[in-house]
Enzyme design. Sequence first.
Site, PDB file in Angstrom:
ATOM      1  N   GLY A  93      30.206  45.699  29.367  1.00 46.44           N
ATOM      2  CA  GLY A  93      30.988  46.280  28.282  1.00 46.44           C
ATOM      3  C   GLY A  93      31.414  47.704  28.581  1.00 46.44           C
ATOM      4  O   GLY A  93      31.324  48.570  27.707  1.00 46.44           O
ATOM      5  N   VAL A  94      31.868  47.932  29.811  1.00 43.38           N
ATOM      6  CA  VAL A  94      32.317  49.266  30.208  1.00 43.38           C
ATOM      7  C   VAL A  94      33.611  49.162  31.014  1.00 43.38           C
ATOM      8  O   VAL A  94      33.918  48.128  31.603  1.00 43.38           O
ATOM      9  CB  VAL A  94      31.259  49.998  31.071  1.00 43.38           C
ATOM     10  CG1 VAL A  94      30.007  50.300  30.267  1.00 43.38           C
ATOM     11  CG2 VAL A  94      30.925  49.193  32.332  1.00 43.38           C
TER      12      VAL A  94
ATOM     13  N   HIS B  63      44.840  30.921  42.803  1.00 39.06           N
ATOM     14  CA  HIS B  63      45.778  31.569  43.733  1.00 39.06           C
ATOM     15  C   HIS B  63      46.704  30.556  44.390  1.00 39.06           C
ATOM     16  O   HIS B  63      47.752  30.924  44.927  1.00 39.06           O
ATOM     17  CB  HIS B  63      45.031  32.402  44.782  1.00 39.06           C
ATOM     18  CG  HIS B  63      44.382  31.636  45.890  1.00 39.06           C
ATOM     19  ND1 HIS B  63      43.022  31.451  45.976  1.00 39.06           N
ATOM     20  CD2 HIS B  63      44.882  31.014  46.981  1.00 39.06           C
ATOM     21  CE1 HIS B  63      42.728  30.764  47.070  1.00 39.06           C
ATOM     22  NE2 HIS B  63      43.840  30.484  47.691  1.00 39.06           N
TER      23      HIS B  63
ATOM     24  N   ASP C 221      39.120  32.205  39.958  1.00 42.40           N
ATOM     25  CA  ASP C 221      40.061  31.603  40.902  1.00 42.40           C
ATOM     26  C   ASP C 221      40.108  30.084  40.779  1.00 42.40           C
ATOM     27  O   ASP C 221      40.083  29.363  41.783  1.00 42.40           O
ATOM     28  CB  ASP C 221      39.724  32.001  42.341  1.00 42.40           C
ATOM     29  CG  ASP C 221      40.944  31.878  43.263  1.00 42.40           C
ATOM     30  OD1 ASP C 221      42.012  31.459  42.781  1.00 42.40           O
ATOM     31  OD2 ASP C 221      40.802  32.182  44.460  1.00 42.40           O
TER      32      ASP C 221
ATOM     33  N   GLY D 212      45.503  27.039  53.250  1.00 45.86           N
ATOM     34  CA  GLY D 212      45.902  25.670  52.946  1.00 45.86           C
ATOM     35  C   GLY D 212      44.725  24.802  52.564  1.00 45.86           C
ATOM     36  O   GLY D 212      44.875  23.806  51.868  1.00 45.86           O
ATOM     37  N   ASN D 213      43.515  25.183  53.039  1.00 46.33           N
ATOM     38  CA  ASN D 213      42.293  24.500  52.597  1.00 46.33           C
ATOM     39  C   ASN D 213      41.949  24.853  51.152  1.00 46.33           C
ATOM     40  O   ASN D 213      41.191  24.136  50.491  1.00 46.33           O
ATOM     41  CB  ASN D 213      41.098  24.880  53.465  1.00 46.33           C
ATOM     42  CG  ASN D 213      40.870  23.928  54.614  1.00 46.33           C
ATOM     43  OD1 ASN D 213      40.854  24.326  55.768  1.00 46.33           O
ATOM     44  ND2 ASN D 213      40.688  22.659  54.301  1.00 46.33           N
ATOM     45  N   SER D 214      42.462  25.989  50.674  1.00 45.14           N
ATOM     46  CA  SER D 214      42.138  26.454  49.332  1.00 45.14           C
ATOM     47  C   SER D 214      42.388  25.368  48.292  1.00 45.14           C
ATOM     48  O   SER D 214      43.459  24.760  48.263  1.00 45.14           O
ATOM     49  CB  SER D 214      42.978  27.687  48.978  1.00 45.14           C
ATOM     50  OG  SER D 214      42.636  28.773  49.802  1.00 45.14           O
TER      51      SER D 214
END
Length: 353
Positions: free
Chosen positions: A263-264, A90, A121, A198-200
Site C-alpha cells: 500500500g505504498v 505480452h 502476464d 514465440g514460445n511465449s
Amino acid sequence: MIARTARPVVALRAAALLVLLTACTGPASGSAAPERSATAPAPTVSGELQDGYQRVVADVLPSVVEISAGGGLGSGVIYDEEGHIVTNAHVVGDAKEFEVVLATRKDPIRARLVAAYPQQDLAVIRLTDLPRRLRPATFGDSRAVEVGQIVLAMGNPLGLNSSVTQGIVSAVGRSVSEGEGEATLGNMVQTSADINPGNSGGALVNLSSQVIGIPTLAARNPQMGGGQAPGIGFAIPASTVTFLADQMIERGRVTESGRAALGVTVRTVLGDGFEPAGAAIAEVDDGGPAQRAGLRPGDVITGLGGEEVTDVVSLAEALASLRPGGRTEVEYLRNDERRTARVTLGEANAPRR
C-alpha cells in the site's frame, strides 16, 4: 522471414557466473592413461523414456496453438471446450482480434480477446468459430512440481510451429521482473528447457501429459552484452494460470489478484556512491498495510521479509514471493536511523483493462 514476438527476454539481476571447465591434455606424471575399448557399446537412449516423450507429445501438442497478433507470433494453450485459450498478455498486446492456427489444421481461425492481466502476464482469448474436434489441455497441480522433474516445452519458437524442447525443472518459487517499469512475476517455475521468442504462451508439460506452466520469459546475461542465457527460462505455474483464467472467463476480468501489497508508492533512491540504496516511500495508502504499521512518506525501505531491497524492482520481487494476509518484517531508514516494522500484507488491486 521468421517472425518473432516483440517481448524481450528478462535480464538477470545477479551477474551470471561462467565456469570454464578444462580437460587435462594428458595423464598425470607417473600414471598411465586409461585404455578405452574400441568395442565398448555406445550409450543407448532408453526406449521406455523415448516412448514416454512421444506419448506426451501426442497427448498435448494438439492443445497448443499458434497466435498471430499485430504482426507478431506467439503460442497459446486450449483451456476448455468452449474455445477459450490461455496465453501471455505480452503476446496479445493491445490487439482485440487474432488469428489462431491449431496444431491439427492449417487454416487460421479467428479469435477475440476475453481479458488480459498484464500484472501476471496472462491473457485469455476465445475462438469465434469452434471446430468440431477441440482438445483442451489438462492442467496439473503446481504444488506437485519438484526440482529435477523432466519437462517438455511446446510452442512456436521463432515461427517454427509445433516445436518441442526438453529439459528439467531447475527451481520453483522464483520471482522475476520483465524489466524496469514492467511486471514482476511471482512464484515462477524455472526450467532448462529452451524458451525462445514465440514460445511465449505455450505449454510446459510433465511426463504425465499435464501442463504445469505457461512459458513466459527467458533470461538475458548482462555480462555477455544482454544475449540470451541458455538453459534459464521461466513459466507461470499452472495454479496461477487457472486461478486467474477462471476469473477472466467468468467475470471478464481479474477481481482477485492473489498478489501481496504494502500500500505504498515508491521510487528508487541512490547512495553516496550513486548506487541504488533503497525504495523511498512517496505516498502511503490511507488505512493500508504500511500506514497501519507506522510507515510514512520519506521512509526508505531497505529490506522486506529477509530480502534486501535496493530499488523499486527488488521491492516488487520481494513482494511477489509473499501472499496477501501474511505478516512480514519491513526494514527501513527514517532520518538515517535503521528501524523495523511488522506488516500484515494487503492484496494488490486488479485494475480493469
